[in-house]
Motif scaffolding. Sequence first.
Motif, short mmCIF file in Angstrom:
data_model
loop_
_atom_site.label_atom_id
_atom_site.label_comp_id
_atom_site.label_asym_id
_atom_site.label_seq_id
_atom_site.Cartn_x
_atom_site.Cartn_y
_atom_site.Cartn_z
N GLN A 123 -19.08 -12.59 -8.79
CA GLN A 123 -19.15 -12.20 -7.37
C GLN A 123 -19.68 -10.78 -7.25
O GLN A 123 -20.51 -10.49 -6.37
CB GLN A 123 -17.75 -12.31 -6.77
CG GLN A 123 -17.72 -12.13 -5.26
CD GLN A 123 -16.34 -12.42 -4.70
OE1 GLN A 123 -15.52 -13.04 -5.38
NE2 GLN A 123 -16.08 -11.99 -3.50
N ASN A 124 -19.18 -9.93 -8.16
CA ASN A 124 -19.65 -8.55 -8.13
C ASN A 124 -21.15 -8.46 -8.41
O ASN A 124 -21.85 -7.63 -7.83
CB ASN A 124 -18.87 -7.70 -9.15
CG ASN A 124 -17.45 -7.48 -8.69
OD1 ASN A 124 -17.14 -7.61 -7.51
ND2 ASN A 124 -16.57 -7.15 -9.62
N ARG A 125 -21.54 -9.29 -9.38
CA ARG A 125 -22.99 -9.29 -9.69
C ARG A 125 -23.80 -9.74 -8.47
O ARG A 125 -24.83 -9.15 -8.14
CB ARG A 125 -23.28 -10.21 -10.88
CG ARG A 125 -22.99 -9.56 -12.22
CD ARG A 125 -23.34 -10.49 -13.35
NE ARG A 125 -24.75 -10.87 -13.33
CZ ARG A 125 -25.74 -10.14 -13.87
NH1 ARG A 125 -25.44 -9.00 -14.48
NH2 ARG A 125 -26.99 -10.53 -13.79
N THR A 126 -23.29 -10.77 -7.83
CA THR A 126 -23.99 -11.24 -6.63
C THR A 126 -23.98 -10.17 -5.56
O THR A 126 -25.00 -9.89 -4.92
CB THR A 126 -23.31 -12.52 -6.11
OG1 THR A 126 -23.23 -13.47 -7.17
CG2 THR A 126 -24.12 -13.12 -4.96
N ASP A 127 -22.76 -9.57 -5.42
CA ASP A 127 -22.65 -8.50 -4.42
C ASP A 127 -23.57 -7.33 -4.77
O ASP A 127 -24.22 -6.74 -3.90
CB ASP A 127 -21.21 -8.00 -4.33
CG ASP A 127 -20.29 -9.07 -3.72
OD1 ASP A 127 -20.82 -10.05 -3.17
OD2 ASP A 127 -19.06 -8.90 -3.81
N ALA A 128 -23.54 -7.01 -6.11
CA ALA A 128 -24.39 -5.90 -6.54
C ALA A 128 -25.86 -6.22 -6.28
O ALA A 128 -26.64 -5.35 -5.87
CB ALA A 128 -24.16 -5.62 -8.03
N GLU A 151 -23.68 -18.45 2.25
CA GLU A 151 -22.39 -18.71 1.58
C GLU A 151 -22.51 -19.78 0.51
O GLU A 151 -21.89 -19.69 -0.55
CB GLU A 151 -21.33 -19.14 2.61
CG GLU A 151 -20.85 -18.02 3.53
CD GLU A 151 -19.85 -17.09 2.83
OE1 GLU A 151 -19.53 -17.32 1.65
OE2 GLU A 151 -19.43 -16.11 3.47
N LYS A 152 -23.25 -20.81 0.83
CA LYS A 152 -23.42 -21.90 -0.14
C LYS A 152 -24.00 -21.36 -1.44
O LYS A 152 -23.51 -21.66 -2.54
CB LYS A 152 -24.32 -22.97 0.47
CG LYS A 152 -24.63 -24.12 -0.48
CD LYS A 152 -25.66 -25.07 0.14
CE LYS A 152 -26.09 -26.11 -0.88
NZ LYS A 152 -27.20 -26.92 -0.35
N ASP A 153 -25.01 -20.53 -1.31
CA ASP A 153 -25.62 -19.96 -2.51
C ASP A 153 -24.72 -18.92 -3.15
O ASP A 153 -24.73 -18.72 -4.36
CB ASP A 153 -26.97 -19.31 -2.14
CG ASP A 153 -27.94 -20.34 -1.59
OD1 ASP A 153 -27.83 -21.52 -2.00
OD2 ASP A 153 -28.76 -19.97 -0.74
N TYR A 154 -23.96 -18.26 -2.28
CA TYR A 154 -23.06 -17.23 -2.78
C TYR A 154 -21.97 -17.85 -3.68
O TYR A 154 -21.63 -17.32 -4.73
CB TYR A 154 -22.40 -16.52 -1.58
CG TYR A 154 -21.49 -15.37 -1.96
CD1 TYR A 154 -22.00 -14.12 -2.25
CD2 TYR A 154 -20.11 -15.56 -1.98
CE1 TYR A 154 -21.16 -13.07 -2.58
CE2 TYR A 154 -19.26 -14.52 -2.31
CZ TYR A 154 -19.79 -13.27 -2.61
OH TYR A 154 -18.96 -12.24 -2.93
N HIS A 155 -21.46 -18.98 -3.27
CA HIS A 155 -20.36 -19.60 -4.00
C HIS A 155 -20.81 -20.51 -5.14
O HIS A 155 -20.00 -20.88 -5.99
CB HIS A 155 -19.47 -20.41 -3.04
CG HIS A 155 -18.67 -19.54 -2.12
ND1 HIS A 155 -17.67 -18.71 -2.57
CD2 HIS A 155 -18.74 -19.33 -0.77
CE1 HIS A 155 -17.15 -18.06 -1.56
NE2 HIS A 155 -17.79 -18.40 -0.44
N ALA A 156 -22.09 -20.90 -5.12
CA ALA A 156 -22.57 -21.86 -6.13
C ALA A 156 -22.31 -21.38 -7.56
O ALA A 156 -21.71 -22.10 -8.37
CB ALA A 156 -24.05 -22.15 -5.90
#
Lengths: 764, 392
Positions: free
Chosen positions: A37-42, A160-165
């Motif tokens: 999640q952090n990587r995605t957030d980053a 969100e869909k891509d975020y959680h995938a």
Amino acid sequence: MRHRILVAILLPVVIVGVLLSGWATTALVPPLLGFIQNRTDAGLKLVTNLSLEKCEHSFNYLLDLRLDEDPSMNASLKRETLSEIKAVSDQFDKIQVIVLNAHYEAISNVAQAAASPAIAIENLNSSGTIVPASVFGRPARVSVLYFPFWRWHIVGFIFEKDYHAPITMARNIIIGGTFGLLLAVIITAGLAFYLRVNQPLKRIILAAKRVAVGQWAKVDPVGKDEIGQVTSAFNAMVEGLEVDQQKIKEIMSALAESEEMYRVITENSLSQITLVKDNKIIFANQRALEDSGYSLPEIVGRSALTHIYQRDRSAVNHMASRCLQGDPAPGPVECHYVTKSGELRWMELSVVPMTYKGQPVLLAHGLDITERKAAFEEQQRLESRLQQAQKLEAIGTLAGGIAHDFNNLLMGVQGNISLMMLDISADNPHHERLKNVRQYVKTAADLTQQLLGYARGGKYESKPLRLNDLVRQTARMFGRTKKEIVIQVDLQPNIWIVEADPSQIKQVLLNLYINAWQAMAGGGELHIKTQNVSLAQEAFKTFPEKAGEFVCITVTDTGVGMDEETLQKIFDPFFTTKQRERGTGLGLASAYGIVKNHGGGIFCQSKPKKGTIFFIYLPRSEKRPEVEAVDMDAPQAGSGTVLLVDDEEMVLNIGQEMLAYLGYQVLIAQSGQAAIEILEQQGDQIDIVILDMIMPGMGGAETFDALRQIQPHIPVLLCSGYSIEGQASRIMERGCEGFIQKPFELELLSQQLREILKNASSSR
Amino acid sequence: MALLRHMWVIGIGVFIICAASHPVEGASPILVGATVSREGRYQEPSKMIRLSYRLWEKQVNETGGLLGRPVRLVLYDDKSQKELVRQYYEKLIVQDKVDLVLAPYSTGLTYVASEVTEQHRLVLLASGASGEMIWQRGYKYVFGVYGLAKRYFIGFLDLTARNGLQTVVILDQDTLFTRDAANGAQAWAGRLGLKILERHTYHNSETEFPLLLGRIKNLKPDALLLCSYPPDGYRFLQALAKADFHPRALALSITPSLPDFYEKAGPLAEGVFGPSQWEPDERIPFPGTRRFIRAFVDFTGVSPSYHAGTAFAACQLLQQSIGVVGALDHPKIRDHIAALDTVTVIGRFKVDPQGRQIGHTSIIIQWLNGKKEIVYPTKMQTAPPRFNSPSR
């Protein structure tokens, strides 16, 4: 459960594995997901920041060119910047950037924005923080930065869909991978256990079972790992067990022998051995069981004191208390114990403290001393009787001596009176007095007769006779004088013959009759019975010293009876319960002496107010009875020379006078030696010798022997104040012709001398 | 030290420091003249400039000198006074016959010094000035090294606007540079969407600050910006603390850029923004920057400020240009510099036709946790900016 170990090992592995998997899942998934999640957030922030940098770069470019206020240049750079932002966005998968103007209108992605609202976000925060929002009508995560120079809002977003995938995928990979790995580990561990542990263990178990049934089986070595070491250790154990088993057998054998020895000792001990803990019996040996009558199950658990007679419990309890307080060996005490049947028996009990199974117990040794006590009591009784007999013997000796001397004196009186009365006519006023004196002398002689009877010195002549006659005569004679009592006589027909002096037995019976009469002051019954009895040795213990056949005379009265103390003394001389003038105390004493002198026994049973029974046992004789009338004729004159030997001068004087009166020539000798000298010198003149038995110096026996050496056939009439028993009888056995007891009357002397001289002349 | 300074004041009033450089044998030294402010309002940044001049002199002489000749600095103390600057630069050029000149510190002094140097057609690299008026006179031989003063606070204002701050109060000292910087800030605040609650120029900090801050505090601005020189900067911080006034963002000119700012201001320095031309951060990837920083620290014992960096950069540019021209020919040197687009220890150098520096970009620093961090521009950021909470 056959695979218990497998389950025991794998179950924890499974549990731990599941826990670890659970822990790993719960512990690892969040950080990993957080990381993703952090990587995605980053990435989202990076895209937004890069976009902002593009803006900043364009801004600086305008500043450098001093064209920051130029509208066309600004417009141109805006387009360029939007293109660069798009290029940045395109480099990130799933992450996009949309740029909004001051009015939040999309100035990029215009086509998409036309279809739906570009962004719906509350409190648009331009800090770059990632927040949920709706982008183009779809839920998304957005990061917004503000570029003030152009009033641009740079919105980086990811649906969100891509975020959680990737998060969902990572979670599935972690959980699935973890549990898959766990499953693989379990299967591998189980398989490895089965092959590497289970199979070798089965072989060891099989071998162990064979060992258990005594087959010393070993297992083939299976390598050098732990199982191999276990196998080696098992084989070593089997070898060790084999050796130990042999040792154990030897030890057990020795132990069994030792146990058997101790068991034999204990169970065959003459003592009652019991272990007592907290006053409860926890063990009793065979002797204790036999003596008490209980079985082991019955006696174990019972209170030890309940076996002790209540009167003795305090003493036993005291001994046990002392023992428990440290006295190593208190006692022993003699007490009664109660058998199962309720019998009271004597026991000598001692206790010692000891420890059994770590607990303090008392080891009690009991020895049944009932027989010993009875024997002891019997011994005491016998000793008492012996002492009594010795006492009576001593008294008898004394009485005999007195009677001897007294008889000598009476001999003198008697002789003088007899001579005086020969010279005095009946009408002489002194004749009656002399008769009285003569009667007194006779009474005195009776008294000494009693004494001699007690001292066993009064048996002059024993002969076979039937006691029934004697009993009948005495009972009839006594009954005539004592009319107030009823006399019952119960005589056994065919009564056995006894050898006895009838006058002395008469004396005994009369004494008993008199005592019975005196015990029945107000009248009563006197029962006299004779019977033949055969007494065994055992039964005869309380009576005479020997067993055999006896004639028993019982004299039973219904008088006042006697207590035990009186009973113990009735045969003592001079013991009497009568008033002084009514008894001499010699009646029962002389009866005792007379019966004893006849080889019999006299006993008494009596209780106060219950009457008294006297038992007289006289031994049976195989001789036939003689019928001889004793008739005291008047003195008859004789002839011949008599050598009178006596140390008493008075006896010599009166004897000389009496012999002279009877017509005999008299030679006197005052000692044995003198008699020998006279016989040597004048032996052919002497027809008979009257020899005193007791003399100082050479006694009667020695003198007799000497006289017989000089003249082997010279008749000797033995004379003594003692009875015929003892020395007299031994002299008689050596051939002495007769015995006359002092004091003797002239008539008896005359009769004795004539008979002896008659027999002597006939034998020549 | 105080005694030594006293002797200078009493004596000739001029303090010439002769470099103890290694002379190139057989060559006359090239004289390089300048004034430095040992006293007055500019003494602190000017000290940094002086130390950089000395370091350059040493390094040049150690590496063979300039054009084969040793370099010798001729420095006078202008006491932060314009008139002395004018006199000394006249003296340097006319009497001392210096071959090259270096700039004093501050826009005001540079403005005066440039009048003299322009008159004698000597190239002057204005390494301590950023006021745009210097280049509004049509001079040909004056070149800027700093970014312009009016752009000093663009970064700070950009940051405040980006982070949601909306109001600002701008104060400035009544000097050329500070007014120029405040004017620029005022203009850019409006362009960046910030609302200016007040713009005020003060003349006497000691008397005006308490009342001024009392009034401004009531305005509750998000950001407060002061354009001044160091003494007033420290005084302003103390006045703020005394007034218990803590705006969400506070920016000061010059003062926060000095290395000893935190030592002098103490906790009051925490969170203060300031513009800077350069920072001695070895992470800055310009050629020679790390070597310069280490050499300066070794030579002086202190860390260089941007004033030292720009002064050294000016020396580097002058040396480079002379080396390219191959002579002490000022017109040629001037032409060379005007066409330069190069990188010095403080960054890009490029001037516009008026001589204004347009290649160099100012940066914004902020004191965070006792350390000076670059917060703007974003690509040079050593730490993200931090703003006080609204309640502070």
